[in-house]
Structures are given as C-alpha cells and as structure tokens.
Design an enzyme around this catalytic site. Structure first.
Site, mmCIF file in Angstrom:
data_model
loop_
_atom_site.group_PDB
_atom_site.id
_atom_site.type_symbol
_atom_site.label_atom_id
_atom_site.label_comp_id
_atom_site.label_asym_id
_atom_site.label_seq_id
_atom_site.Cartn_x
_atom_site.Cartn_y
_atom_site.Cartn_z
ATOM 1 N N HIS A 63 0.861 -1.351 0.136
ATOM 2 C CA HIS A 63 0.156 0.037 0.041
ATOM 3 C C HIS A 63 0.887 1.259 0.021
ATOM 4 O O HIS A 63 0.477 2.431 -0.752
ATOM 5 C CB HIS A 63 -0.987 -0.081 1.673
ATOM 6 C CG HIS A 63 -1.903 1.084 1.162
ATOM 7 N ND1 HIS A 63 -2.875 1.114 0.588
ATOM 8 C CD2 HIS A 63 -1.802 2.527 1.923
ATOM 9 C CE1 HIS A 63 -3.636 2.533 0.708
ATOM 10 N NE2 HIS A 63 -2.883 2.901 1.596
ATOM 11 N N SER A 113 -8.075 4.382 -2.478
ATOM 12 C CA SER A 113 -8.969 3.233 -1.951
ATOM 13 C C SER A 113 -8.987 3.325 -0.524
ATOM 14 O O SER A 113 -8.138 3.396 0.329
ATOM 15 C CB SER A 113 -8.585 2.135 -2.745
ATOM 16 O OG SER A 113 -6.990 1.791 -2.275
ATOM 17 N N HIS A 114 -10.195 2.435 -0.203
ATOM 18 C CA HIS A 114 -10.318 2.183 1.359
ATOM 19 C C HIS A 114 -11.239 1.147 1.181
ATOM 20 O O HIS A 114 -12.073 0.905 1.974
ATOM 21 C CB HIS A 114 -10.869 3.359 2.086
ATOM 22 C CG HIS A 114 -10.090 3.199 3.425
ATOM 23 N ND1 HIS A 114 -10.595 3.453 5.011
ATOM 24 C CD2 HIS A 114 -8.689 3.398 3.972
ATOM 25 C CE1 HIS A 114 -9.825 3.644 5.907
ATOM 26 N NE2 HIS A 114 -8.665 3.643 5.375
ATOM 27 N N GLN A 338 -7.041 8.677 13.373
ATOM 28 C CA GLN A 338 -7.487 9.714 12.199
ATOM 29 C C GLN A 338 -7.194 11.130 12.845
ATOM 30 O O GLN A 338 -6.712 11.183 13.800
ATOM 31 C CB GLN A 338 -9.026 9.486 11.788
ATOM 32 C CG GLN A 338 -8.789 8.200 11.096
ATOM 33 C CD GLN A 338 -8.201 7.937 9.526
ATOM 34 O OE1 GLN A 338 -8.858 8.541 8.781
ATOM 35 N NE2 GLN A 338 -7.303 7.278 9.658
ATOM 36 N N GLY A 561 -2.202 9.405 -8.025
ATOM 37 C CA GLY A 561 -3.318 8.495 -7.811
ATOM 38 C C GLY A 561 -2.875 7.202 -6.742
ATOM 39 O O GLY A 561 -2.316 7.752 -5.746
ATOM 40 N N SER A 564 -4.408 -0.413 -5.832
ATOM 41 C CA SER A 564 -4.934 -1.033 -4.696
ATOM 42 C C SER A 564 -4.871 -2.618 -5.236
ATOM 43 O O SER A 564 -5.505 -2.730 -5.930
ATOM 44 C CB SER A 564 -6.230 -0.645 -4.209
ATOM 45 O OG SER A 564 -6.957 -1.726 -3.545
#
Length: 766
Positions: A63, A113-114, A338, A561, A564
């Site tokens: 990642h 992505s997540h 977070q 970008g 993933s």
C-alpha cells in the site's frame, strides 16, 4: 507485537538490537518477506528494533511502497510531455496532484482506495476513507471543496451486499456531511466479482491560490516538528500492512471482529475543526512543511518529511498525546488514528502556531526538530528506539519485477462474442428490453444512495449526481469552476485491459466535457487482484500503458493516484477496475450544461458521434444474457477530443441546453435519464438505415445526446460539419407529451419509466 495494557513494556533499543542479533522477530506476521527482512538488517548493520521493524513493515507494504507497481507506474513519467507538465504544480509522489486553472487559482484533486477496511467494518472503513483523502487535499494547502465516491459491490440482491452497502453509504454520508463537504459525483456498480471484496474509492477536490501551495518536506535545521489534531490510539494499527496489502481468505467477518483492530475510527467533527485550523495556519504563513497522518501514521509522516528535507530529524515519542495506556513505541508509530497532521515550523513561529491551535481547540504538541544529521532518530523514555536513514524507510523499499503474462484463457474470452445471443427485434421485445435494462441495479437510479449525501452544502455546487459530472464553483466573483467525473467499465477492462482503460479515460473525459468544462488533468485508483498472479499483473501493465498512452494523446497529465492490489477473495480476483478521475475547468459556471432536458417545446435532440454494432461487455449482454465476452467498443481519443471541444464551445456560446453522454445502456438509457431528470417528455427518432436494436442499445464510445434550441440548431450543426463531427437529428423535446415516444418502437409514460428506474434500489435496501 501484541499490545500490552497491564505491564510496562520492555524497551527494545538500538543498543540492545546490536547486542542481540539473533533475537527472533515477527517480520513475517508483519508482512515482510525473508529477503526484505535481510535487507533491513543490511541497511542498519544490525537487526531492527521492534519500533524500526514496525516502521519498515508498514512503509514497505504494498500500500505504501508500491513495490509491485512502481516499475510500471514509471511509464507515466515517460509519456508525460513538457506541455502536459506546464500547468501541473505538483504531481505523482505528492499527497495530491495540483494544477493551475487560471486567474491565480490552483486546484488539487486525488482519488484513493479504502477497500478492505470497508468490507471488515463498512461504516468506519468508508468514513475514514473520506477523512483520509480530505486530509491529503488539506496537506497541499487547499481548502477541500467537494468529495466523490466510486463504489463497487457484489450482486445487489446478495445478503452480504445488504450488510456492506448501507454501512458504506452511511459512513460516507456521516463523515462528509459532518465536514460540510458536498458529495458531487461517483458511481455505484454491482458485480459478482466484488462479492467479499467491495471497492470503496474516495475522491476529494480542493482549491487555493497558486502561491499558497504547500509540500511535504522537513527543511531548516532547528525547525520544530509539531503533531496536532487528535490523540494517538490503538485503532488502525496494521491497516496498510494487514488489510490493504493482503488477500482476504473469506472469513474476515467470521465471528464479527477478526480484523477490526486494523480499521481506523473517525471523528468528522475533529477533522472539521482541524481543516479550519490548518487553513488559518497556512494563511498566517506559519508552516514550512506539512504532512497528514493516514496510512502508516507517524511512521509515514516522520520518514517522508525527513526524506524530503535537507537533513535529519529527531522525534521524542514521550511527547505524543495518547488516548490508550501503555502503548509501545511500535504501536505509537504504526497507529493510523485519524484527524492528525504533522507540521514543520520555524522556532520563531512556534508560539503563534500554538496560539492558532489553541483558538480552534486543537491539541498541538512539539515532538521533535529538524537536525543537521542524516538519520531519523526517535527516542522513548530516554532510550533510542529508532535510528534509520529516512529515505530507506520512505522511498527505498523493495521494487519487484513481478512476472506477467497474458492469461491462457484471454483469447477464448475474446472469441466468445455476442453474435450468438438472441437480439430483440419486434417493438414489444425492444420495449421489454428497455424496461429490463433501466430497472437493472447498475442502470437504475442511484438516488437511494445519493439522497443520503449532502450534495449542495456551502452553496457552490452547480451540478451533482445524477449529472454526468459534478461541477463546483471555486471563485464566486468570476464564476470560475471545476468539474470532476470518475468512470470505469470493468467488463471492458477484463475483455481488453489496454483498450478498456482507455474507454474509462474517454468516458470520464467525455462526462466532464458534457458539463461544458474542458478536461485538464487525470487522477486514478487502480484496483486489481493479487500482484503475485501473472495474469493480474498483465492486466495491470496493460491498463497502465493504456491510461498513460491515452493521456498523452489527449494532452492531459496524470497528476497522481493510488494502486490497490490484493482485491480478491482466495484465488478469485475482482474484475480489473482502474477507476479514472478527470478534472475539467469551466470559466463561468452559469454556462454549465445540465443533464436533463428542459421544458422548451421544439428543442432539437441531436446525437453526436457514430453508432456501431458493438456489444462486447455491454449492459445488454450482461443483464439480459449473463454474458461476458468478445471485445469492448473501439476507442477513438481524437474523436473524444473533438467532441469535447465542440461541447465546450457550445456551452460557452449558449448553443446547448442539455447534454448526456452515451455509455452503459446506450441511447435508450440516455433518453430515459434525460426525460426523467428533466421531467419533460420527448419524441425520439431512429435512423432508417440501421437496426433499431443497435441504435438503442449499442455502447459505442464518443457519443453524446444534446438538446439544442431551435434558434441555435443551424449554427451548432454547421460547427459540427466544419469540424468533421458526425451528427444526426434524434428527436424533439415535447413537454406536453408527458412521455418518451420512440418512433416505431414504443411509448413510455414518465410515470412508468420512473417506477422502473427509481424503484430498484429502494426495493433492495430499504
């Protein structure tokens, strides 16, 4: 390295690491291969401490390090021309891409992505995906203006989709709405391949004055490192290495909680205050460099800031505000809690920086400083727990040349065309086919989803879903705005990754132009299966080359970008899904082109572009026959560029009153959506020289249906003729009809179409 919450953990210092070279370490459990661990020991000249091992494991994860994709991503640089770079203020490698859009304005945008966290814990996984991409935009010095969410799920009627989708949508809505950011675009797509591995991609766009651009670097010996925002806890540990860089086995939710400690927990109200705090810090010129804390937490922020600076860095973990007791150094460094930012601040500005944070009630702590050395040194309780060259952590991870090969069955897939499929031919069959398609989950209205998002907060949203692209005003005095669209037909990419990715680019480019904006830049979120599968890597390599070559041909740069990988369950990979986001600029948003037709009787419907018999990967083949084979539609990027130029000119000169691109479902779908969005009837005319089925349901690229005022029809069509763009009259707007009449085929009442188009998702998810 399981957390200890009772006993004070022993300190694994650099000195102890040197004295105990053979101490077993759980590097495999942390996602490192034998040779990667050996290389870390070679770099350090000893075994790593627990804290160093944690840093390398998360920063060298797929990642963060792009170790399987970096070789191929370099192709973007090879195809980006000086002319494409001219307007780009920041590109690949920064937190987000930034482009100059004129009048002193810069716009930054990015999609990430997540995916895996959103499957394990849909609400928090999706919510923190939004929070993370917003902070990426904030870290560039911009005010976040809007978000968009391209989403992919398993079959719409599957029990697990009913678990995942509502949670994901609620998470996106809950976080974005609380931030006060309009959600202006995205997609919702269903396919069997995403069962067990949904894709939750998040895009954010922000704006700033050109001179306010900020980059992530730690320069200036003696400058202070300040951590500000939320406290650091145990949530999200291992998120990028355990979740985002591994394949699901299929039992991630067995018992409900297996991988939940790896999912971050978000607090949008903390982030909302953090945004305003950061913007005031930027305005007062109190920041030398800044980095958000997302994937890999402090490990990423400290190593990347130091690696991009001109010296070393010292960090004291004892100063980090915690919200859990007895956290180890490895946990503090790996936590992905977070709503945190890390800033480099000149000593003379520290007091003013702290005063701004206090004003906004944001916790801010000085945790270290820039040094004149060349190492990142981190201490805890007076002992050195990290002493590493920062570039080896942040930028010098392993780079793999994974084997890739065209899958053995690819020729068979492409040879399995739609020629043998039964086509509707009678008016009744065509009518039935249209209703089945518009009510299918992928083509049905997504209002059930989008009504949960605030699309108009702040008052600068000009277009939002279900428009072809979202449009947001960035300058209220001049009306300058930007448009964003994301697209990808993964069936097309599966059939031909190179052409399919160019079709995704073409569709997003066309959607932006359809609003009246000129496309200027691209971002991407490349979602694929395991890089250890040569067939997946072949798809990836072809997709990257297709996108890079396509952008070079269109003259729009890829500004950044996300990759993933490992989007698969067991041995079953998702359909390759390189989501392409395109940013466009419109000088005056009052000239934007809406999607729905208005109530001006007699306006002419014109179909721009050419319709061919192309049904490989089409919605008709998929929905009606469950078929996936053949070749996708042909892509002509020069035609897409010409089409965009004509649409922008038509918008600027007031020649177009409505426009809708033709993609999934073809002309039939575009007609239905234009009349329903505008709540206005129309009469459509099919050409005499082509099969009505092909005209209605072909998904040929490079086509747009426009409504043109009668007073502008001649001027507009003469412009098309002069530029060589094919067109034909396709109908007329008829407000009195209250229906969509397709000549010689069928008449559909607006109520009938509305029931078919709008009823599907509520019936599945309410």
């Amino acid at each position: 390295m399981a957390p200890s919450h009772v006993d004070t953990p022993a300190i694994d210092t650099t000195a102890r690491a040197a004295e105990t070279p053979d101490l077993p370490q759980p590097y495999v459990e942390l996602g490192l291969a034998d040779d990667e661990y050996a290389r870390i020991k070679e770099i350090l000249g000893r075994r790593p401490t627990e804290a160093e091992l944690a840093m390398y494991s998360v920063m060298w994860s797929e990642h963060c390090s792009y170790k399987s994709s970096k070789k191929h991503l370099s192709y973007f640089g090879k195809t980006t021309t000086p002319e494409m770079r001219e307007k780009m203020l920041a590109g690949i490698g920064e937190n987000a891409g930034v482009v100059d859009v004129g009048d002193g304005w810069a716009v930054t945008f990015k999609v990430e992505s997540h995916n895996h966290p959103s499957y394990v814990e849909p609400y928090q996984g999706a919510a923190t995906g939004v929070g993370g991409i917003v902070r990426d935009i904030l870290a560039m010095g911009a005010r976040p203006l809007a978000v968009a969410d391209p989403l992919r799920f398993g079959p719409a009627d599957a029990p697990d989709t009913r678990r995942v989708l509502p949670g994901v949508v609620a998470g996106i809505a809950g976080y974005g709405n609380c931030l006060g950011l309009p959600n202006i675009g995205g997609e919702v797509v269903f396919d069997e391949s995403y069962a067990g591995n949904p894709l939750v991609n998040a895009l954010c766009v922000g704006a700033m004055r050109v001179e306010d651009l900020h980059l992530a670097h730690a320069s200036g010996t003696g400058n202070k490192i300040i951590l500000f925002g939320a406290r650091t806890g145990l949530d999200g540990i291992g998120g990028v290495s355990v979740l985002a860089s591994d394949t699901f086995s299929g039992d991630e939710t067995a018992g409900g909680r297996k991988k939940l400690p790896s999912v971050q927990v978000g607090d949008p109200f903390t982030e909302k205050v953090l945004i305003e705090c950061c913007l005031e810090l930027f305005a007062k010129k109190l920041v030398v460099g800044i980095q958000d804390l997302g994937g890999a937490g402090l490990s990423c922020a400290t190593s990347e800031l130091a690696a991009a600076g001109d010296g070393g860095m010292y960090i004291d973990l004892d100063q980090v505000p915690l919200r859990a007791k007895n956290m180890t150094p490895a946990e503090i460094l790996s936590s992905e809690s977070q709503e945190r930012m890390c800033a480099v601040v000149a000593p003379s500005d520290v007091d003013a920086f702290m005063a701004v944070c206090a004003k906004w009630d944001v916790i801010a702590t000085e945790i270290g400083e820039v040094t004149d050395g060349d190492h990142l040194v981190i201490t805890w309780r007076g002992e050195t727990v990290v002493d590493v060259p920062p570039r080896t952590v942040a930028h010098q991870g392993p780079v793999y040349d994974r084997p890739y090969a065209r899958p053995a069955g690819q020729d068979t897939v492409q040879a399995n065309t739609t020629d043998s499929l039964a086509r509707p031919s009678t008016p009744d069959e065509l009518r039935d086919t249209l209703l089945k398609l518009v009510s299918s989950p992928n083509l049905a209205s997504k209002e059930w989803v989008t009504q949960q998002y605030d699309r108009y907060v702040r008052g600068n949203t000009v277009l939002a879903q279900p428009a072809d692209s979202g449009v947001i005003r960035i300058d209220e005095s001049t009306g300058r705005g930007v448009a964003v669209a994301t697209d990808c037909n993964s069936r097309f990419v599966y059939l031909d990754p190179y052409a399919g990715t160019q079709l995704a680019l073409a569709e997003a480019y066309r959607n932006v132009a359809t609003s009246g904006a000129m496309p200027v830049a691209v971002t991407n979120c490349l979602n694929f299966g395991s890089p250890r599968d040569p067939g997946v890597m072949w798809q990836f390599e072809r997709a990257v080359h297709g996108l890079a070559d396509g952008c070079a041909q269109l003259g729009v740069p890829v500004t950044g970008g996300n990759v993933s990988f490992y989007n698969q369950t067991g041995d079953t990979a998702i359909l390759p899904t390189p989501v392409v986001g395109v940013l466009g600029v419109i000088d005056d948003v009052t000239r934007r082109i809406p999607t729905g037709i208005g109530n001006e009787a007699g306006e002419t419907l014109l179909l721009l572009g050419e319709t061919r018999d192309e049904f490989g990967g089409s919605a008709w083949a998929h929905v009606i026959h469950g078929h996936l084979g053949g070749l996708p539609p042909k892509v002509d990027l020069e035609r897409e560029r010409l089409l965009a130029e004509i649409l922008v000119a038509g918008s600027r000169d007031g020649m177009i009153s409505a426009a809708h691109d033709l993609s999934d479902g073809g002309l039939a779908q575009a007609l239905v959506e234009m009349v329903l969005i505008g709540q206005c009837g129309a009469r459509a005319i099919l050409a005499d020289d082509q099969d009505p089925f092909v005209q209605l349901f072909s998904e040929s690229a490079g086509r747009v249906l426009v409504a043109v005022p009668r007073s502008e029809e001649l001027r507009f069509t003469e412009m098309c003729d002069a530029r060589g763009l094919p067109w034909r009259r396709a109908g007329v707007v008829d407000p009195e009809a209250g229906a969509l009449e397709i000549q010689d085929v069928a008449t559909f009442g607006l109520d009938e179409l509305s029931t078919a188009w709008e009823g599907t998702l509520p019936a599945l998810f309410d």
